[in-house]
Scaffold this motif. Structure first.
Motif, short mmCIF file in Angstrom:
data_model
loop_
_atom_site.label_atom_id
_atom_site.label_comp_id
_atom_site.label_asym_id
_atom_site.label_seq_id
_atom_site.Cartn_x
_atom_site.Cartn_y
_atom_site.Cartn_z
N ARG A 109 0.84 -1.19 0.00
CA ARG A 109 0.00 0.00 0.00
C ARG A 109 0.88 1.24 0.00
NH1 ARG A 109 -3.12 2.77 4.32
NH2 ARG A 109 -4.61 4.03 3.18
N LEU A 110 0.51 2.21 -0.81
CA LEU A 110 1.22 3.47 -0.89
C LEU A 110 0.37 4.55 -0.24
CD1 LEU A 110 2.56 3.28 -4.55
CD2 LEU A 110 3.78 2.74 -2.44
N LEU A 111 1.02 5.39 0.56
CA LEU A 111 0.33 6.44 1.28
C LEU A 111 0.58 7.80 0.62
CD1 LEU A 111 1.33 5.41 4.92
CD2 LEU A 111 -0.73 4.77 3.66
N THR A 112 -0.40 8.67 0.72
CA THR A 112 -0.25 10.04 0.23
C THR A 112 0.49 10.86 1.28
OG1 THR A 112 -2.30 10.82 1.23
CG2 THR A 112 -2.47 9.86 -0.99
N PRO A 113 1.03 12.01 0.88
CA PRO A 113 1.65 12.88 1.88
C PRO A 113 0.69 13.25 3.02
CG PRO A 113 2.26 13.60 -0.31
CD PRO A 113 1.22 12.52 -0.48
N GLY A 114 -0.58 13.43 2.70
CA GLY A 114 -1.56 13.75 3.73
C GLY A 114 -1.74 12.63 4.74
N PHE A 150 2.19 11.21 11.51
CA PHE A 150 3.26 11.90 12.24
C PHE A 150 2.78 13.17 12.93
CE2 PHE A 150 5.85 9.20 9.52
CZ PHE A 150 6.90 8.87 10.35
N ARG A 151 1.53 13.54 12.68
CA ARG A 151 0.95 14.77 13.23
C ARG A 151 1.75 16.01 12.84
NH1 ARG A 151 -0.62 12.21 19.10
NH2 ARG A 151 -2.26 10.88 18.28
N VAL A 152 2.03 16.08 11.53
CA VAL A 152 2.71 17.24 10.95
C VAL A 152 1.92 17.69 9.72
CG1 VAL A 152 5.01 16.55 11.76
CG2 VAL A 152 4.23 15.83 9.49
N ASP A 153 2.31 18.81 9.15
CA ASP A 153 1.69 19.32 7.94
C ASP A 153 2.18 18.49 6.74
OD1 ASP A 153 1.80 21.44 5.50
OD2 ASP A 153 0.24 22.00 6.95
N PRO A 154 1.33 18.27 5.74
CA PRO A 154 1.77 17.53 4.54
C PRO A 154 2.99 18.13 3.86
CG PRO A 154 -0.61 17.70 4.56
CD PRO A 154 -0.11 18.56 5.70
N LYS A 155 3.15 19.45 3.92
CA LYS A 155 4.34 20.07 3.32
C LYS A 155 5.61 19.64 4.04
CE LYS A 155 1.95 24.04 1.48
NZ LYS A 155 2.26 24.53 0.19
N THR A 156 5.51 19.35 5.33
CA THR A 156 6.65 18.85 6.09
C THR A 156 7.08 17.50 5.54
OG1 THR A 156 5.97 20.07 8.05
CG2 THR A 156 7.48 18.22 8.39
N VAL A 157 6.12 16.64 5.26
CA VAL A 157 6.41 15.31 4.70
C VAL A 157 7.10 15.47 3.35
CG1 VAL A 157 5.38 13.16 3.90
CG2 VAL A 157 4.47 14.28 5.93
N THR A 158 6.63 16.38 2.54
CA THR A 158 7.25 16.63 1.23
C THR A 158 8.69 17.12 1.40
OG1 THR A 158 5.10 17.12 0.26
CG2 THR A 158 7.02 17.93 -0.92
N ARG A 211 3.86 12.43 -5.08
CA ARG A 211 4.66 11.56 -4.21
C ARG A 211 3.76 10.55 -3.51
NH1 ARG A 211 9.93 13.37 -3.31
NH2 ARG A 211 10.23 15.58 -3.65
N ARG A 212 4.29 9.35 -3.36
CA ARG A 212 3.63 8.31 -2.57
C ARG A 212 4.71 7.66 -1.72
NH1 ARG A 212 0.14 10.94 -3.98
NH2 ARG A 212 -1.74 10.40 -5.12
#
Length: 70
Positions: free
Chosen positions: A10-15, A21-29, A47-48
């Motif tokens: 399974r692939l997860l989205t940045p969201g 992780f309880r962070v903003d999706p831009k942080t993941v990016t 991104r996935r």
């Protein structure tokens, strides 16, 4: 006899990763751009993230945090 079908990971989205992780999706990016977490690009350029890698990283961070609190 049919060949066994592969169970794709399974692939997860940045969201979705951000929620874990309880962070903003831009942080993941940003993490992905910095090489802190591996990512895959879809044909559309999105991104996935592999669920197993994300959960492993989360488990490592969680155990480090709980060890630091002792």
């Amino acid at each position: 006899m049919a060949a066994p079908t592969q169970n794709p990971e399974r692939l997860l989205t940045p969201g979705e990763v951000a929620t874990l992780f309880r962070v903003d999706p831009k942080t993941v990016t940003r993490w992905a751009s910095a090489g802190r977490i591996g990512s895959i690009r879809t044909p559309g350029g999105h991104r996935r993230f592999r669920e197993s890698e994300v959960r492993g990283l989360l488990a490592d961070l969680t155990s480090e945090a709980s060890n630091g609190l002792r």
